[in-house]
Scaffold this motif. Structure first.
Motif, PDB file in Angstrom:
ATOM      1  N   ASN A  29       0.912  -1.299   0.102  1.00 56.64           N
ATOM      2  CA  ASN A  29      -0.097  -0.061  -0.138  1.00 56.64           C
ATOM      3  C   ASN A  29       0.730   1.272  -0.014  1.00 56.64           C
ATOM      4  O   ASN A  29       1.569   1.444   0.866  1.00 56.64           O
ATOM      5  N   ILE A  30       0.825   2.041  -0.952  1.00 57.03           N
ATOM      6  CA  ILE A  30       1.436   3.210  -1.144  1.00 57.03           C
ATOM      7  C   ILE A  30       0.591   4.497  -0.706  1.00 57.03           C
ATOM      8  O   ILE A  30      -0.500   4.712  -1.281  1.00 57.03           O
ATOM      9  N   HIS A  31       0.842   5.039   0.086  1.00 54.15           N
ATOM     10  CA  HIS A  31       0.105   6.447   0.654  1.00 54.15           C
ATOM     11  C   HIS A  31       1.059   7.753   0.273  1.00 54.15           C
ATOM     12  O   HIS A  31       2.069   7.760   0.610  1.00 54.15           O
ATOM     13  N   ASP A  32       0.601   8.333  -0.774  1.00 52.83           N
ATOM     14  CA  ASP A  32       1.435   9.528  -1.218  1.00 52.83           C
ATOM     15  C   ASP A  32       0.885  10.714  -0.724  1.00 52.83           C
ATOM     16  O   ASP A  32      -0.253  11.141  -0.819  1.00 52.83           O
ATOM     17  N   PHE A  33       1.670  11.529   0.217  1.00 50.39           N
ATOM     18  CA  PHE A  33       1.040  12.727   0.959  1.00 50.39           C
ATOM     19  C   PHE A  33       2.009  13.845   0.230  1.00 50.39           C
ATOM     20  O   PHE A  33       2.830  13.922  -0.115  1.00 50.39           O
ATOM     21  N   PRO A  34       0.759  14.955   0.194  1.00 51.60           N
ATOM     22  CA  PRO A  34       1.604  16.197  -0.394  1.00 51.60           C
ATOM     23  C   PRO A  34       2.623  16.893   0.372  1.00 51.60           C
ATOM     24  O   PRO A  34       2.604  16.537   1.661  1.00 51.60           O
ATOM     25  N   GLY A  35       3.658  17.394  -0.337  1.00 48.25           N
ATOM     26  CA  GLY A  35       4.898  18.137   0.459  1.00 48.25           C
ATOM     27  C   GLY A  35       4.257  19.069   1.767  1.00 48.25           C
ATOM     28  O   GLY A  35       4.782  19.032   2.558  1.00 48.25           O
ATOM     29  N   LYS A  36       3.331  19.718   1.542  1.00 46.46           N
ATOM     30  CA  LYS A  36       2.666  20.816   2.564  1.00 46.46           C
ATOM     31  C   LYS A  36       1.673  19.972   3.809  1.00 46.46           C
ATOM     32  O   LYS A  36       0.961  21.099   4.247  1.00 46.46           O
ATOM     33  N   TYR A  37       1.852  18.727   3.535  1.00 46.70           N
ATOM     34  CA  TYR A  37       0.639  18.289   4.560  1.00 46.70           C
ATOM     35  C   TYR A  37       1.138  18.452   5.983  1.00 46.70           C
ATOM     36  O   TYR A  37       2.269  18.124   6.342  1.00 46.70           O
ATOM     37  N   ASN A  38       0.056  18.564   6.678  1.00 42.50           N
ATOM     38  CA  ASN A  38       0.441  18.994   8.128  1.00 42.50           C
ATOM     39  C   ASN A  38      -0.066  17.958   8.956  1.00 42.50           C
ATOM     40  O   ASN A  38      -1.327  17.694   9.052  1.00 42.50           O
ATOM     41  N   PHE A  39       0.741  17.166   9.414  1.00 41.64           N
ATOM     42  CA  PHE A  39       0.801  15.842  10.055  1.00 41.64           C
ATOM     43  C   PHE A  39      -0.100  16.291  11.442  1.00 41.64           C
ATOM     44  O   PHE A  39      -0.679  15.229  12.014  1.00 41.64           O
ATOM     45  N   ALA A  40      -0.099  17.275  12.006  1.00 40.70           N
ATOM     46  CA  ALA A  40      -0.821  17.689  13.194  1.00 40.70           C
ATOM     47  C   ALA A  40      -2.318  17.760  12.878  1.00 40.70           C
ATOM     48  O   ALA A  40      -3.051  17.490  13.992  1.00 40.70           O
ATOM     49  N   ASN A  41      -2.821  17.783  11.904  1.00 33.58           N
ATOM     50  CA  ASN A  41      -4.262  17.734  11.298  1.00 33.58           C
ATOM     51  C   ASN A  41      -4.562  16.586  10.781  1.00 33.58           C
ATOM     52  O   ASN A  41      -5.604  16.228  10.144  1.00 33.58           O
ATOM     53  N   ALA A  42      -3.832  15.344  10.928  1.00 32.12           N
ATOM     54  CA  ALA A  42      -3.975  14.160  10.247  1.00 32.12           C
ATOM     55  C   ALA A  42      -5.358  13.373  10.962  1.00 32.12           C
ATOM     56  O   ALA A  42      -5.595  13.503  12.197  1.00 32.12           O
ATOM     57  N   THR A  43      -6.079  12.868  10.232  1.00 31.54           N
ATOM     58  CA  THR A  43      -7.382  11.884  10.730  1.00 31.54           C
ATOM     59  C   THR A  43      -6.748  10.838  11.503  1.00 31.54           C
ATOM     60  O   THR A  43      -5.337  10.226  11.054  1.00 31.54           O
ATOM     61  N   PRO A  44      -7.640  10.080  12.291  1.00 30.54           N
ATOM     62  CA  PRO A  44      -7.205   8.827  12.946  1.00 30.54           C
ATOM     63  C   PRO A  44      -6.913   7.746  11.919  1.00 30.54           C
ATOM     64  O   PRO A  44      -5.743   7.224  12.336  1.00 30.54           O
ATOM     65  N   GLN A  45      -7.434   7.703  10.711  1.00 30.82           N
ATOM     66  CA  GLN A  45      -7.188   6.615   9.847  1.00 30.82           C
ATOM     67  C   GLN A  45      -5.895   6.749   9.137  1.00 30.82           C
ATOM     68  O   GLN A  45      -4.955   6.061   8.919  1.00 30.82           O
ATOM     69  N   GLU A  46      -5.436   8.200   9.061  1.00 35.71           N
ATOM     70  CA  GLU A  46      -4.061   8.642   8.372  1.00 35.71           C
ATOM     71  C   GLU A  46      -2.910   8.276   9.366  1.00 35.71           C
ATOM     72  O   GLU A  46      -1.764   7.663   9.056  1.00 35.71           O
ATOM     73  N   LEU A  47      -3.377   8.467  10.647  1.00 38.20           N
ATOM     74  CA  LEU A  47      -2.394   8.334  11.572  1.00 38.20           C
ATOM     75  C   LEU A  47      -2.000   6.938  11.821  1.00 38.20           C
ATOM     76  O   LEU A  47      -0.942   6.210  12.021  1.00 38.20           O
ATOM     77  N   ALA A  48      -3.111   6.004  11.745  1.00 34.76           N
ATOM     78  CA  ALA A  48      -2.998   4.490  11.912  1.00 34.76           C
ATOM     79  C   ALA A  48      -2.178   3.847  10.548  1.00 34.76           C
ATOM     80  O   ALA A  48      -1.249   3.041  10.761  1.00 34.76           O
ATOM     81  N   ASN A  49      -2.514   4.825   9.300  1.00 35.31           N
ATOM     82  CA  ASN A  49      -1.510   4.042   8.096  1.00 35.31           C
ATOM     83  C   ASN A  49      -0.064   4.507   8.623  1.00 35.31           C
ATOM     84  O   ASN A  49       0.792   3.771   8.254  1.00 35.31           O
ATOM     85  N   ILE A  50       0.069   5.503   9.139  1.00 40.60           N
ATOM     86  CA  ILE A  50       1.639   5.863   9.373  1.00 40.60           C
ATOM     87  C   ILE A  50       2.079   4.785  10.478  1.00 40.60           C
ATOM     88  O   ILE A  50       3.371   4.690  10.371  1.00 40.60           O
ATOM     89  N   GLN A  51       1.409   4.930  11.367  1.00 40.85           N
ATOM     90  CA  GLN A  51       1.972   3.757  12.426  1.00 40.85           C
ATOM     91  C   GLN A  51       2.442   2.403  12.123  1.00 40.85           C
ATOM     92  O   GLN A  51       3.200   1.943  12.713  1.00 40.85           O
ATOM     93  N   LYS A  52       1.509   2.123  11.278  1.00 37.81           N
ATOM     94  CA  LYS A  52       1.749   0.670  10.797  1.00 37.81           C
ATOM     95  C   LYS A  52       2.795   0.572   9.480  1.00 37.81           C
ATOM     96  O   LYS A  52       2.865  -0.316   9.051  1.00 37.81           O
ATOM     97  N   CYS A  53       3.440   1.764   9.157  1.00 34.64           N
ATOM     98  CA  CYS A  53       4.179   1.786   7.962  1.00 34.64           C
ATOM     99  C   CYS A  53       5.313   0.935   8.319  1.00 34.64           C
ATOM    100  O   CYS A  53       6.094   1.181   9.025  1.00 34.64           O
ATOM    101  N   GLY A  54       5.598   0.520   7.243  1.00 32.85           N
ATOM    102  CA  GLY A  54       6.948  -0.529   7.417  1.00 32.85           C
ATOM    103  C   GLY A  54       8.410   0.350   6.551  1.00 32.85           C
ATOM    104  O   GLY A  54       9.457  -0.176   7.108  1.00 32.85           O
TER     105      GLY A  54
END
Length: 67
Positions: A29-54
Motif C-alpha cells: 500500500n502506497i500512501h502519497d502525501f503532499p509536501g505541504k501536508y500538516n501531520f498535526a491535522n491528520a485523521t485517525p485513519q491517516e495516523l493508523a496508516n503511518i503507525q503501521k508503515c514499514g
C-alpha cells in the motif's frame, strides 16, 4: 519514465493511496502525501496508516526555475 519527463508531473495536492499486488505473495500500500501536508491535522485513519508503515520514502524536489 526518464528524468526529463518527471518535470511535467503535477505536484501532489491531496493524499493518494495506491495498492500494488505482486503476485499472491506481496501486497504494498502506497500512501502519497503532499509536501505541504500538516501531520498535526491528520485523521485517525491517516495516523493508523503511518503507525503501521514499514518504510517511509521522502522525495525532495530540487527543480530550479531560472528566469
Amino acid at each position: 519514465m526518464g528524468p526529463q519527463s518527471t518535470m511535467m508531473i503535477d505536484p501532489t495536492t491531496k493524499i493518494d493511496t495506491i495498492t500494488k499486488n505482486f503476485g499472491s505473495y506481496l501486497t504494498v500500500n502506497i500512501h502519497d502525501f503532499p509536501g505541504k501536508y500538516n501531520f498535526a491535522n491528520a485523521t485517525p485513519q491517516e495516523l493508523a496508516n503511518i503507525q503501521k508503515c514499514g518504510a517511509m520514502i521522502y522525495v525532495i524536489d530540487v527543480q530550479v526555475n531560472i528566469s
